[in-house]
Write an enzyme that holds these catalytic residues in place. Structure first.
Site, PDB file in Angstrom:
ATOM      1  N   GLU A   1       0.034   4.762  12.279  1.00 35.18           N
ATOM      2  CA  GLU A   1      -0.651   4.098  11.171  1.00 35.18           C
ATOM      3  C   GLU A   1       0.294   3.033  10.637  1.00 35.18           C
ATOM      4  OE1 GLU A   1      -3.601   3.993  10.053  1.00 35.18           O
ATOM      5  OE2 GLU A   1      -4.394   5.560  11.354  1.00 35.18           O
TER       6      GLU A   1
ATOM      7  N   CYS B   1       0.284   0.769   1.888  1.00 36.23           N
ATOM      8  CA  CYS B   1      -0.407   0.215   3.058  1.00 36.23           C
ATOM      9  C   CYS B   1      -1.818  -0.211   2.665  1.00 36.23           C
ATOM     10  CB  CYS B   1      -0.451   1.232   4.177  1.00 36.23           C
ATOM     11  SG  CYS B   1      -1.125   2.806   3.655  1.00 36.23           S
TER      12      CYS B   1
ATOM     13  N   GLU C   1       1.607  -9.214   5.958  1.00 39.27           N
ATOM     14  CA  GLU C   1       1.811  -8.144   4.972  1.00 39.27           C
ATOM     15  C   GLU C   1       3.074  -8.445   4.155  1.00 39.27           C
ATOM     16  OE1 GLU C   1       3.060  -4.166   6.244  1.00 39.27           O
ATOM     17  OE2 GLU C   1       1.461  -3.347   5.008  1.00 39.27           O
TER      18      GLU C   1
END
Ligand code: NAP
Length: 504
Positions: free
Chosen positions: A261, A295, A396
């Site tokens: 993940e 996240c 990100e």
């Protein structure tokens, strides 16, 4: 009194951490690394080892040696141990929350929330111990009985990031243990003390020696050794894309299971009929909660032109009320970046955004007044008029930075929302049921929220992303068990005679 003075007065003694291998805490021969409070780096919480590859290998050997005994332990008995861990975590909740805030920086309310989530996860998987069922399947042959069983996958590696250093390890360790797997846990180097307390909790709950092992140290030495060790039969990883994809390749080369993940660039989509109060509140929670170090953080607000001016104005007003400071101070809304490198990354992206031509509405500076210079604080930043192709809209950042992207209509909103390589979480704000379902259908995200923030997740509900965010099976929920077990199919022929035909 400055926000950082109160916690400074209550400093605990520096803890010297060891590895937990084969049921005992062992000293490491590796060099020692200080574990600092990101809100005040003059506070050293612990000193953790940079363990050697040999120490990592011995943890894998211990997990292998304990495997036969643990897999033979009836699943409901394994579940009882998890229930004891749940109770122990509840008892140590306050202590663990303070350690988490001191070590990672999030506010004490956020820490307590994370621990509640972890406790729920343990409770959920403890209950699954009585439901590790297979299925019976009717055979096409007479007098044949077919069924499936779930067997433990073997010793597994659990490799975790620093941003949810309680919840993420727990949502891997709990399903692994209940499935009958033994575990080698390699936590993030930035959060070794939190990891040690989690392992103590499982130890206190009665997990037998060798069933759960902890090795501190770098990803390069410890993480890599664990992933390549022949005893390890599956790897569960959460972290960045660069590391995750490398590790996925290493696991694939060994032919073992792997779930990764990884990063996110999560959009909140605000349509023309959205409840703007609700949308603004959710954007603030999603973008600046946990200092944006989630996240699932909201990093893009995709807003249709008709309501964009009003949205930005209200967002600016709401963000101006956020108090940045030490997470132990109850008045704080936004804590520090986890370390200097992460803070510098955030400051660099603010620079990039400016240079790309986005309008910085507020924030984006390092905060140093009133003792904040002892930590890594950045004022929550809002950029307006961000182009969907800019780096701040594509990469990100992992910090308190929100980019507002204005779009002409719903159709463009959907295209822009999906226009990144990531696919973890997305929200849509609308009161139009048809529009809502169109977005639910077409958003490229593993988790879609309607009129609620991009963040959050419940213990019994699957969690994970699509596209570059996630590879392998989802975590949490019942589906998590599928990763930690192997499905075995059994055919029992009770005809008493050799099969005629049908031999494919
Ligand atoms: P990271 O740098 O990828 O590290 C994650 C873990 O991998 C750490 O324990 C790290 O050890 C270890 N590691 C590093 N190199 C390794 C190697 N070569 N082999 C094996 N292990 C290795 O990520 P992070 O900075 O801790 O966490 C932030 C990232 O996690 C963000 O991208 C965020 O989006 C992602 N994340 C994703 C989710 C999700 O569910 N999708 C949830 C939370 C976070 P060291 O600490 O020693 O480097």
């Amino acid at each position: 009194m400055t926000p950082v003075d109160t916690p400074t007065e209550n400093r605990a003694a520096v803890r010297t951490l060891g590895n937990f291998i084969a049921g005992e805490w062992r000293e490491s021969t590796g060099r020692r690394v200080p574990d600092l409070n990101p809100a005040d780096v003059t506070e050293v919480l612990a000193d953790a080892p940079a363990s050697t590859a040999a120490e990592a290998a011995s943890a894998c050997d211990a997990a292998a040696a304990a495997f036969e005994g643990w897999r033979a332990t009836p699943a409901p008995k394994r579940g009882q141990i998890l229930y004891a861990a749940q109770r122990r975590m509840e008892e140590r909740r306050r202590e663990l929350a303070e350690i988490l805030t001191r070590e990672e920086g999030k506010t004490i309310a956020e820490s307590l929330g994370e621990i509640q989530r972890a406790t729920n996860v343990i409770e959920f998987f403890a209950g699954e111990a009585r439901r590790l069922t297979g299925e019976t399947i009717p055979s096409e042959l007479p007098h044949n009985f077919c069924y499936t069983v779930k067997q433990p996958a073997g010793p597994v590696a659990v490799i975790t990031p620093w941003n949810f250093p309680v919840a993420i390890p727990v949502w891997k360790i709990a399903p692994a243990l209940v499935s009958g797997d033994t575990v080698v846990f390699k936590p993030a180097s930035l959060t070794p003390l939190t990891a040690a307390v989690i392992v103590e909790i499982f130890q206190e709950a009665g997990v037998p020696p060798g069933v759960l092992n902890l090795v501190h140290g770098s990803g390069r030495d410890v993480g890599d050794t664990v992933v390549r060790h022949p005893a390890i039969k599956a790897v569960s990883f959460t972290g960045s894309n660069d590391v995750g994809i490398g590790l996925y390749g290493a696991a694939a080369a060994r032919g073992i299971k792997c779930q990764c993940e990884m990063g996110g660039k999560n959009p909140i989509v605000i349509l023309g009929d959205a409840d703007l109060d609700l949308a603004v509140e959710s954007a603030v929670q999603g973008a600046f909660g946990s200092t944006g170090q989630r996240c699932t953080a909201t990093s893009r607000a995709v807003v249709v032109d008709r309501v964009a001016d009003e949205f930005v104005e209200r967002l600016d007003a709401r963000a101006s009320k956020l108090v940045v400071g030490n997470g132990l101070d109850a008045a704080t809304h936004v804590g520090p970046s986890v370390d200097e490198k992460q803070m510098q990354t955030v400051l660099d992206y603010v620079d990039v955004g400016r240079r790309e031509g986005a309008r910085l509405v507020r924030g984006g500076d390092r905060l140093t007044a009133n003792g904040l210079d002892r930590g890594y604080f950045v004022a929550p930043a809002v950029f307006d008029r961000v182009d969907a192709n800019m780096r701040i809209a594509q990469e990100e950042i992992f910090g308190p930075v929100l980019s507002v992207i204005r779009v002409a209509d719903d159709r463009t909103a959907l295209t822009v929302a999906n226009d990144t390589r990531f696919g973890l979480s997305a929200s849509v704000y609308t009161s139009d049921v048809a529009a809502m379902f169109r977005f639910v259908d077409r958003l490229d995200a593993g988790i879609v929220h309607v009129n609620s923030p991009t963040v959050g997740g419940e213990a019994h509900i699957p969690f994970g992303g699509m596209k570059a965010t996630g590879v392998g099976l989802r975590e949490m929920g019942r589906v998590a068990i599928d990763f930690y077990t192997e499905l075995k199919v059994v055919y029992v022929d009770y005809t008493g005679s050799a099969r005629q035909g049908n031999l494919y």
